[in-house]
Design a protein around this motif. Structure first.
Motif, mmCIF file in Angstrom:
data_model
loop_
_atom_site.group_PDB
_atom_site.id
_atom_site.type_symbol
_atom_site.label_atom_id
_atom_site.label_comp_id
_atom_site.label_asym_id
_atom_site.label_seq_id
_atom_site.Cartn_x
_atom_site.Cartn_y
_atom_site.Cartn_z
ATOM 1 N N SER A 63 36.138 45.069 50.695
ATOM 2 C CA SER A 63 34.903 45.537 50.054
ATOM 3 C C SER A 63 34.170 44.435 49.318
ATOM 4 N N ARG A 64 34.849 43.319 49.048
ATOM 5 C CA ARG A 64 34.178 42.229 48.326
ATOM 6 C C ARG A 64 32.967 41.718 49.091
ATOM 7 N N VAL A 65 33.035 41.758 50.412
ATOM 8 C CA VAL A 65 31.904 41.291 51.219
ATOM 9 C C VAL A 65 30.661 42.080 50.872
ATOM 10 N N HIS A 66 30.845 43.402 50.704
ATOM 11 C CA HIS A 66 29.691 44.255 50.395
ATOM 12 C C HIS A 66 29.223 44.040 48.967
ATOM 13 N N ARG A 67 30.168 43.822 48.041
ATOM 14 C CA ARG A 67 29.765 43.664 46.650
ATOM 15 C C ARG A 67 28.992 42.379 46.433
ATOM 16 N N GLN A 68 29.263 41.362 47.269
ATOM 17 C CA GLN A 68 28.611 40.088 47.058
ATOM 18 C C GLN A 68 27.230 40.026 47.701
ATOM 19 N N ALA A 69 26.857 41.074 48.436
ATOM 20 C CA ALA A 69 25.531 41.089 49.039
ATOM 21 C C ALA A 69 24.462 41.209 47.960
ATOM 22 N N PRO A 70 23.285 40.629 48.157
ATOM 23 C CA PRO A 70 22.224 40.720 47.144
ATOM 24 C C PRO A 70 21.844 42.164 46.871
ATOM 25 N N THR A 71 21.586 42.466 45.609
ATOM 26 C CA THR A 71 21.178 43.802 45.216
ATOM 27 C C THR A 71 19.665 43.891 45.251
ATOM 28 N N PRO A 72 19.105 44.880 45.937
ATOM 29 C CA PRO A 72 17.649 45.014 45.955
ATOM 30 C C PRO A 72 17.108 45.116 44.538
ATOM 31 N N PRO A 73 15.945 44.566 44.263
ATOM 32 C CA PRO A 73 15.407 44.557 42.895
ATOM 33 C C PRO A 73 15.262 45.942 42.290
ATOM 34 N N THR A 74 15.031 46.957 43.110
ATOM 35 C CA THR A 74 14.798 48.281 42.563
ATOM 36 C C THR A 74 16.080 49.030 42.248
ATOM 37 N N VAL A 75 17.245 48.446 42.596
ATOM 38 C CA VAL A 75 18.516 49.122 42.384
ATOM 39 C C VAL A 75 19.264 48.406 41.269
ATOM 40 N N ALA A 119 39.150 26.178 40.118
ATOM 41 C CA ALA A 119 39.348 27.592 40.450
ATOM 42 C C ALA A 119 39.236 28.468 39.211
ATOM 43 N N ILE A 120 39.745 27.987 38.074
ATOM 44 C CA ILE A 120 39.624 28.751 36.823
ATOM 45 C C ILE A 120 38.150 28.945 36.480
ATOM 46 N N ALA A 121 37.366 27.898 36.635
ATOM 47 C CA ALA A 121 35.925 28.006 36.361
ATOM 48 C C ALA A 121 35.269 29.024 37.280
ATOM 49 N N GLN A 122 35.675 29.039 38.559
ATOM 50 C CA GLN A 122 35.132 30.048 39.481
ATOM 51 C C GLN A 122 35.543 31.454 39.051
ATOM 52 N N GLY A 123 36.783 31.607 38.655
ATOM 53 C CA GLY A 123 37.276 32.925 38.262
ATOM 54 C C GLY A 123 36.573 33.480 37.045
ATOM 55 N N ARG A 124 36.156 32.612 36.151
ATOM 56 C CA ARG A 124 35.465 33.068 34.947
ATOM 57 C C ARG A 124 34.117 33.702 35.272
ATOM 58 N N GLU A 125 33.576 33.365 36.446
ATOM 59 C CA GLU A 125 32.281 33.913 36.832
ATOM 60 C C GLU A 125 32.388 35.269 37.518
ATOM 61 N N LEU A 126 33.606 35.714 37.812
ATOM 62 C CA LEU A 126 33.773 36.991 38.505
ATOM 63 C C LEU A 126 33.433 38.155 37.586
ATOM 64 N N SER A 127 32.735 39.151 38.119
ATOM 65 C CA SER A 127 32.572 40.397 37.381
ATOM 66 C C SER A 127 33.907 41.132 37.394
ATOM 67 N N VAL A 128 34.002 42.208 36.631
ATOM 68 C CA VAL A 128 35.277 42.896 36.547
ATOM 69 C C VAL A 128 35.675 43.504 37.888
ATOM 70 N N ASP A 129 34.713 44.106 38.594
ATOM 71 C CA ASP A 129 35.084 44.690 39.885
ATOM 72 C C ASP A 129 35.495 43.606 40.867
ATOM 73 N N GLU A 130 34.861 42.424 40.804
ATOM 74 C CA GLU A 130 35.268 41.321 41.669
ATOM 75 C C GLU A 130 36.648 40.804 41.283
ATOM 76 N N ALA A 131 36.932 40.784 39.975
ATOM 77 C CA ALA A 131 38.258 40.347 39.529
ATOM 78 C C ALA A 131 39.346 41.310 40.002
ATOM 79 N N VAL A 132 39.054 42.604 39.923
ATOM 80 C CA VAL A 132 40.020 43.588 40.410
ATOM 81 C C VAL A 132 40.223 43.417 41.912
ATOM 82 N N ALA A 133 39.133 43.205 42.655
ATOM 83 C CA ALA A 133 39.249 42.984 44.096
ATOM 84 C C ALA A 133 40.081 41.740 44.382
ATOM 85 N N GLU A 134 39.858 40.691 43.606
ATOM 86 C CA GLU A 134 40.637 39.459 43.767
ATOM 87 C C GLU A 134 42.111 39.739 43.509
ATOM 88 N N ALA A 135 42.395 40.546 42.498
ATOM 89 C CA ALA A 135 43.782 40.849 42.150
ATOM 90 C C ALA A 135 44.470 41.658 43.239
#
Length: 865
Positions: A160-172, A839-855
């Protein structure tokens, strides 16, 4: 596969469709259901389907809406309906969408398996889309189902990370984090009318560098609605989100940081000043805060300057009846609606009570005059429009003019438009009968809304000793809703009601003038004290998640009740209520606030009962168990345990001993022997009291003592016992704690795969109840697994994600619980320091849902290093 119309499944969580014959596999179906529900997923089972639809249509619709197909098979093929060539069992398998994961379980031995089922199973074995296993006993099946679903969830999160990383339309709007869920902008139920130019002006202010915009104006003028709409229009400028902070229930300026912290998802666990946690959480993030109803906490205005100077990416929209008068403030006066817009608002609100009402040549001038009579104040227009069902526009104007001319003189100390609004409110109440007026006044004591049950309790006519209610509260409440004095909102299956702050102020004034304020506030507190008694043990069992969510809606009422009890020096009920909601305070991150409450009786100088003092000592000491340089925390917890013992409260004594043991273990030189003694005593007390929740906690702590003594096998047994108890009681919080510790024991024993599964489950279970601390610990366990596997990138990303999660939620990791850091240090010392830091610097940029997906994703190496 499709149906003519949608038939919704009973639950909208991740849905597991269970296919099996019914009678021969009844025990297995019960076990499977329990395993699915332990993971907080939704079992979709055919016996749930007492629905007005043909069976085949029903299970097809259920399949359409399910996320996983789970099949159970033994000896029976199942009934073949008339005009059908296969049984429902085979039809369900045939109709399973190709993209749906298939988990199939075959019971053995099977001495009398029907030939057609044998044929089906042969086909299933040849189907490379299906994963199947054999089992013999129902309990064995339960373990298989739970483990396989946990693994499958990990794979689904990764995909599902592939879908979460897709750009979000401005109106959503961006998806809210599932665990650290900030309070996003409310979605108004009605259209905002006549404010387009105002929204554009505020957007330009934010666009040109203004970071603090204060919307001013009298109550009811529409400041809140405008602020929400302006924030929504400017959302694209703030990549880290827009967050709404409702201050209507905050009466103490010193609690404003707590309100902002809660809205941001920052927990108050009492380890550090909450302002520091908020500043850390904001960091360099680009966030827009909307602070609503600031006029009652104006002394807190300098806090905003502190936040703005500490967080360069922060901007703030404030609504207030008065200017804040701090640096960087730019004001925007919210004016009444102009003629055409005010008439449009009147018509829209009138439609709510009289759908066929329209402006005609005959009534147009009269409606305009009504809007002018209330000075174009939106709330006053809404109150007037609510009467159109029983009054014509002409009658409405006549009565409104007559009543306002009589009433307006009563509030000459207020600005003109505020006088108009307050007079309009009073005019609206003059049309109520005495019972309805009395209920409106009593409902003013609620903070943040209320349920029907709470309204019936607080609104009832009763003397101090008689609990019998009088009158029809439901009918009276309906009248208040019809007259726009109370709003109704759907909240899951329970309706919830609220009042605008200006109406609440009026209601409180009526209570004061009637001499009823103290009595009704006491009834309000009594309702929530009783609620605590009712849910105390349910918070430890299978309804834990449900009650945590429901109590989240009551957070402001719980605070108001506690504040009243403390203000009246009712130390006994204050301590009793704090204790009853202990699990809720813990999960929702409010223990720091409870500590502040319980310091008041300790500082009062009053004589306290043993139970009240024991409770207050527990809350003021237990949450800082690892900060005890002078031994005062240990002494306080020892006294708490002794006082609980003297009061005959065995579970309280045992819990205080657990915290004492934690304090001893967290010391620079851990006193494992004394901690062990405390834990053994605690365990015995919990068992004597048949307290499964407490016993589960005590077993975990005994396991920790065993780990410190390097008796890993003994620790493993303790953690497994704890997990069994937690699952038996349906206690997700205890299960997360037990399975997290189990993961560490497995890792120390070299069982990397088992440890991975345990840590994954810890993350999944913690996320299901919003237990942020559990998610952080689960992430850190998986850091150690990745380090053992030699996966530098994964270890680093998870380390960065866990650090960011703790910073953004105000969770400080006690050194006694920081097991993973040693693994990270070893990985960095192995020559991979540069890659690890990146990698730590990259991980700090993850949102919580992305962090859970990573885990929950599988290790990139797949095997231990």
């Amino acid at each position: 596969m499709s149906t003519a119309h949608t038939i919704r499944t009973p639950d909208q969580r991740l849905r597991i469709f269970v296919s099996s014959t019914l009678k021969e596999l009844a025990p297995e179906r019960r076990t499977t259901r329990a395993a699915i529900e332990r993971l907080h997923l939704a079992p979709v089972m055919f016996e749930l389907g007492a629905r007005p639809h043909p069976p085949r249509e029903l299970y097809r619709a259920y399949l359409d809406q399910s996320d996983v197909f789970l099949g159970l098979y033994w000896e029976r093929y199942g009934w073949v309906a008339p005009d059908e060539t296969v049984s429902g069992l085979e039809d369900e398998y045939n109709l399973c969408p190709p993209e749906l994961p298939r988990l199939l379980y075959i019971k053995s031995p099977a001495d009398n398996r029907e030939p057609r089922l044998t044929e089906l199973l042969d086909r299933i074995r040849d189907d490379d889309r299906a994963a199947f296993k054999y089992f013999e006993q129902a309990d064995e099946l339960g373990h298989l189902v739970e483990a396989d679903l946990a693994t499958l969830l990990a794979e689904r999160f990764d995909q599902s990370r592939v879908h979460r990383q897709a750009p979000t339309p401005p109106t959503v709007e961006p998806m809210a984090d599932p665990v650290v869920e900030a309070v996003r902008l409310p979605v108004p139920l009605t259209e905002l009318i006549g404010r387009e130019q105002d929204i554009a002006t505020i957007d330009r202010m934010l666009d040109t560098g203004t970071r603090l915009v204060t919307l001013t104006g009298p109550g009811g003028i529409g400041k809140s609605r405008l602020a929400i709409a302006a924030a929504r229009a400017s959302a694209a400028k703030f990549v880290d989100g827009t967050v709404f902070v409702d201050l209507s229930a905050v009466h103490d300026p010193t609690r404003v940081p707590n309100a902002i912290a809660h809205a941001l998802g920052v927990r108050d666990m009492g380890e550090a000043p909450i302002v520091d946690n908020v500043i850390t959480a904001l960091g360099a993030r680009r966030i827009l805060l909307v602070l609503d109803n600031f006029e009652q906490v104006l002394p807190a205005a300098p806090l905003l300057t502190t936040l703005l100077s500490s967080a360069p990416g922060l901007a703030v929209i404030v609504t207030s009846r008065s200017l804040l008068r701090v640096g960087a403030e730019q004001s925007f006066e919210v004016r009444p609606l102009a003629g055409a817009a005010s008439v449009a608002l009147f018509v829209e609100r009138a439609h709510a009570v009289k759908p066929d009402f329209e402006i005609t040549p005959e009534n147009a001038a009269t409606v305009s005059a009504v809007c002018a009579a209330v000075d174009g104040v939106p709330l006053a227009i809404e109150l007037a429009a609510a009467r159109i069902r029983v009054l014509s526009p002409a009658d409405l104007l006549e009565r409104l003019d007559r009543r306002l001319s009589l009433l307006v003189g009563g509030s000459r100390d207020l600005p003109q438009r505020q006088q108009t609004l307050r007079s309009t409110i009073e005019w609206s109440t003059q049309l109520l009968d005495d019972r309805e007026k009395r209920l409106l006044a009593r409902l003013g004591v609620f903070e943040g809304g209320f349920t029907l049950e709470a309204a019936e309790f607080v609104g009832a006519d009763r003397d101090q000793t008689d609990g019998d209610a009088g009158g029809d509260i439901i009918s009276d409440l309906a009248v208040l809703v019809d007259n726009s004095l109370v709003s109704q909102h759907d909240n899951a299956e329970r309706p919830r009601f609220s009042m605008l702050s200006v109406v609440r102020e009026y209601a409180i004034e009526q209570l004061e003038s009637a001499g009823e304020l103290t009595r009704i506030r006491d009834a309000h507190a009594d309702f929530f004290v009783r609620l605590g008694d009712r849910v105390e043990f349910e918070l430890e069992q299978e309804r834990q998640r449900e009650w945590v969510l429901r109590l989240g809606d009551e957070r402001d009422n719980l605070r108001a009740a506690e504040r009243y009890l403390l203000d009246t020096r009712d130390w006994e009920r204050a301590a009793h209520m704090s204790w009853a909601f202990y699990i809720y305070w813990w999960i929702d991150g409010l223990l720091g606030e409870v500590r502040d409450w319980m310091e008041k009786p300790l500082r009062s100088g009053d004589d306290l009962s043993d139970l009240a003092r024991a409770t207050a000592l527990y809350f003021t000491c237990a949450i800082t168990f690892w900060k005890d340089p002078d031994g005062q925390v240990a002494a306080g917890l020892s006294e708490s345990a002794e006082l609980f013992h003297r009061a005959g409260e065995r579970s309280g004594e045992a819990l205080a001993l657990i915290s004492l043991a934690l304090t001893l273990l967290a010391a620079p030189e851990p006193d494992t022997e004394r901690a062990d003694d405390a834990m053994e005593t605690s365990l015995a007390l919990f068992r004597e009291n048949d307290d499964d929740w407490g016993e589960s906690m005590a077993l975990v702590m005994l396991g920790r003592v065993a780990l410190l003594r390097q008796k890993v096998g003994a620790a493993l047994e303790r953690f497994e016992e704890s997990l069994t108890l937690a699952r038996r009681g349906g206690d997700t919080l205890s299960a997360t704690i037990a399975v997290h510790h189990l993961g560490w024991a497995q890792l120390l024993l070299g069982n990397v795969s088992a440890a991975t599964a345990d840590f994954v489950q810890a993350v999944t279970l913690s996320a299901s109840i919003g237990h942020v601390e559990g998610v952080a610990y689960g992430l850190e366990g998986l850091v150690a697994v990745a380090a053992v596997n030699g996966d530098v990138e994964r270890a680093g990303r998870l380390t960065g994600a866990s650090r960011a999660l703790r910073e953004r939620t105000g969770l400080h990791n006690a050194q006694a619980f920081t097991f993973h850091q040693g693994y990270v240090d070893q990985l960095g010392a192995s020559g991979a320091a540069a890659a690890l830091d990146a990698a730590i610097a990259q991980g700090r940029e993850l949102s919580v849902d992305e962090a859970v997906a990573e885990a929950l994703a599988t290790s990139r190496t797949g095997e231990p290093a």
